[in-house]
Design an enzyme around this catalytic site. Structure first.
Site, PDB file in Angstrom:
ATOM      1  N   GLU A 119     -13.733   5.754 -44.084  1.00  0.00           N
ATOM      2  CA  GLU A 119     -14.932   6.132 -43.316  1.00  0.00           C
ATOM      3  C   GLU A 119     -15.299   7.605 -43.499  1.00  0.00           C
ATOM      4  OE1 GLU A 119     -12.531   4.237 -42.215  1.00  0.00           O
ATOM      5  OE2 GLU A 119     -13.440   2.377 -41.493  1.00  0.00           O
ATOM      6  N   HIS A 156     -13.051  -2.577 -30.086  1.00  0.00           N
ATOM      7  CA  HIS A 156     -14.209  -3.164 -30.774  1.00  0.00           C
ATOM      8  C   HIS A 156     -15.443  -3.149 -29.872  1.00  0.00           C
ATOM      9  CE1 HIS A 156     -12.286  -4.085 -34.393  1.00  0.00           C
ATOM     10  NE2 HIS A 156     -12.681  -5.322 -34.594  1.00  0.00           N
TER      11      HIS A 156
END
Lengths: 347, 331
Positions: A61, A130
């Site tokens: 990322e 999440h």
């Protein structure tokens, strides 16, 4: 007949139209060219535009955000997609230390036109890692723009504007919004950042809902109608810049405001919005309330998750309490008809 | 330690380069960097430069050698120890000194300072104070070049501290995967601030780490001829579409990590280490090959340019107050 699209279709359409208009637009991120295509939002793009313009990335990322910044400096307009906003934490170094300040640090000689698409998860046991939405963190950083639209119309317009913007834009998409349907024009169009949307007018109380919480606020409005209360529901659409003018005008009218954050409350959008109203209206006779996630990590089990998130019934109960502080507690009964919200527009 | 690297290339590499024009170029570049930084050291106690300076003295040959091997449109990205790279690539000296003085005419309008030098017209795309951050950004720029079918390349300069960062590996993997036109240049001066390379790394294997990504990787010393020749050779492969390459240059920072002075009093390294490096001083080496009279002409010209740049910085105005809010966003 008005043209109706789902939120996810609107995102896909905006991306495809911009890619065909401008060859410098590229899409990158884990899974953007896989069979699931980011819940359909990048479906068919790799086939149409090729793998140089639509490519899967390694699980890097931070590095890939740097890649997007460098590509932007070289003249491309990358859209970097994160299937969960939680993963964006791994890219904060590049986003905050680099992307947000290159333009300033180099006196405007460099611009960083990147869009960071961040999807927020909820329910189906998304759990603590999440489900997080970190837009308040980014609101604290100069040099970043943040959009968190709640309707298909705004999703398309904002994404096209974000792609054409010469600055880094954090584009926040709530997964539960993906299936919301609403009016959306066929052709490309843009929206000015910093323009809040009044989703529904009312005179008694102002409900500001961010991202998916705008939907919960619309539901709350319907519950409140049972009690003859007319709530005004506002979606800020973009959080940086923030359209305080429209929110303030509504609050001056209703004297009561609930900001429902799609995040934790401390130092959040609610704190920011309410502080700004106080600063601009000293001595103003207002009642405020901030709502948001319980100040805990998000539990996975539905038994606890239900209490973690604010919902329409909680918002309605809170609004009722603010309007009738002496009347005693009122909690609406769940009503499936009320919970169904479709955006009709045109706006 | 590392002595083999310094002897390996010595004489044969040099002879190959008895090229007068190149010698002049090397000397001009080395002398410009050295003298500019010496002038910074001289001015620093006056507090006119209110920007932390990370001097390149002792490491000039890495930037001078690599940049001499570049083509017109090749871009460079670097680090907070970036004066050498900026000047070697042709960044404006006047704008650099004005930047250090915090003046409006600085290359970043005074918002960047010594650690954030940029000169887009001369292909210097920026330097960063956050270790390792410009490595993936370099890869992104290289992606853009490849996408447009350009035959230019990107050089990413970084130190031995940056190889500890995940971004280093993330960028190398992606550059290799997509065969990006870029050259990674690790300036290994053995220390990240005061922490020795071998106190941070399992073994002395920076170059091998690059090699596992399937790219040509070579360790050399700070001999300007071997740096130039190696960069030239590797860039040929990079430009032909074979993908990225890697150079590790073992070098030595003569001055303290940050600031204008020496740092032997700290005791983290031996004076001997630096003295040995001074014996390899490329400035003197190239001057000897060039001859005193040719060198003297170059020196005279550069001395004038440096004087002019400092005078320009002195008399330039500071940015106006309304500049504070300018350029947070690009229109």
């Amino acid at each position: 007949m008005k043209r109706v699209l789902s939120y996810s279709e609107a995102i896909r359409e905006a991306t495809e139209q911009e890619m065909s208009r401008d060859p410098s637009v590229i899409v990158m991120g884990m899974g953007v060219d896989d069979p699931k295509a980011i819940l359909g939002t990048t479906k068919g793009l790799a086939g149409r535009f090729g793998h140089e313009r639509v490519f899967d990335t390694p699980l890097s990322e931070d590095g890939m955000t740097g890649l997007a910044i460098g590509a932007a400096m070289s003249g491309l307009r990358p859209i970097h997609v994160h299937i969960r906003m939680d993963f964006v934490l791994l890219a904060l170094n590049q986003l905050i230390n680099m992307a947000s300040k290159l333009c300033y640090m180099y006196a405007g000689k460099i611009s960083v036109p990147v869009v960071i698409r961040c999807i927020i998860g909820k329910s189906w046991g998304q759990g603590p890692q999440h489900s997080q939405s970190f837009y308040p963190l980014f609101m604290n950083i100069p040099g970043l723009k943040i959009a968190a639209p709640s309707t298909p119309y705004d999703a398309k317009g904002c994404l096209i504007s974000a792609i054409r913007d010469n600055n880094p834009v954090i584009f926040v998409e709530h997964r539960l919004l993906y299936y919301q349907k609403g009016y959306c024009p066929r052709g490309p169009f843009t929206m000015d950042f910093g323009k809040a949307r009044i989703l529904s007018r009312g005179r008694d109380i102002t409900l500001v809902g961010i991202s998916h919480m705008a939907v919960e606020c619309l539901r709350a409005k319907r519950y409140l109608q049972e009690k003859g209360i007319e709530a005004e529901v506002i979606d800020p659409v973009t959080l940086s810049p923030l359209d305080m003018e429209r929110i303030e005008k509504s609050v001056i009218k209703t004297r009561k405001l609930i900001v429902v954050d799609n995040a934790w409350i401390p130092c959040g959008a609610g704190a920011e919005i309410i502080s700004r109203i106080m600063e601009n209206n000293s001595g103003g006779d207002f009642i405020f309330k901030r709502m948001g996630f319980a100040f805990t990590p998000c539990p996975t089990t539905p038994a606890l998750e239900g209490s973690f998130y604010p919902n329409a019934k909680m918002i309605a109960a809170q609004a009722y309490k603010m309007l009738y502080p002496k009347a005693g507690q009122w909690k609406p009964k769940a009503n499936l008809k009320i919970e169904e919200v479709e955006f009709n527009g045109p706006f | 330690m590392f002595r083999d690297v310094f002897v390996r290339y010595r004489h044969k590499e040099k002879l190959k380069n008895k090229n007068y024009k190149l010698l002049e170029r090397f000397y001009a570049s080395l002398y410009l960097i050295r003298r500019t930084e010496e002038e910074i050291i001289r001015v620093y106690p006056t507090d006119k430069i209110k920007s932390p300076v990370h001097l390149s003295i002792g490491q000039e040959a890495v930037s001078a050698g690599v940049c001499a091997a570049l083509n017109g449109r090749d871009v460079v990205f670097g680090t907070y120890r970036g004066h050498a790279m900026y000047l070697a690539r042709g960044g404006s000296l006047k704008m650099m000194i004005a930047e250090l003085y915090g003046k409006a005419a600085g290359c970043a309008g005074g918002r960047g300072g010594s650690m954030h030098l940029i000169d887009i017209g001369n292909m210097v795309m920026g330097t960063s104070a956050i270790v390792g951050t410009t490595i993936p950004i370099s890869a992104g720029y290289a992606y853009g070049l490849k996408y447009r079918g350009s035959d230019s390349a990107v050089v990413s300069f970084f130190g031995d501290g940056a190889v500890d960062e995940g971004a280093f590996h993330e960028a190398m993997n992606f550059a290799a995967l997509k065969k990006l036109p870029m050259l990674f240049v690790c300036e290994n001066n053995l220390y990240a601030i005061h922490s020795h390379h071998l106190s941070r790394h399992h073994s002395d294997n920076i170059c091998e780490r690059a090699a596992v990504y399937g790219m040509p990787a070579q360790r050399i010393g700070d001999d300007i001829f071997s740096i130039y020749n190696t960069a030239k050779r590797l860039l040929k492969g990079v430009r032909s579409g074979r993908g990225p390459a890697f150079i590790e240059c073992i070098t030595c920072r003569w001055k303290e990590h940050v600031g204008p002075g020496d740092d032997f009093y700290l005791g983290y390294r031996e004076k001997k280490e630096v003295r040995q490096a001074m014996k390899r001083d490329q400035l003197l080496e190239v001057r000897r090959l060039l001859g005193a009279s040719a060198a003297g002409k170059i020196e005279k010209k550069i001395d004038g340019e440096i004087r002019e740049a400092f005078e320009f910085a002195e008399r330039s105005p500071f940015p106006a107050q309304e500049e504070l809010y300018a350029n947070v966003f690009k229109e």
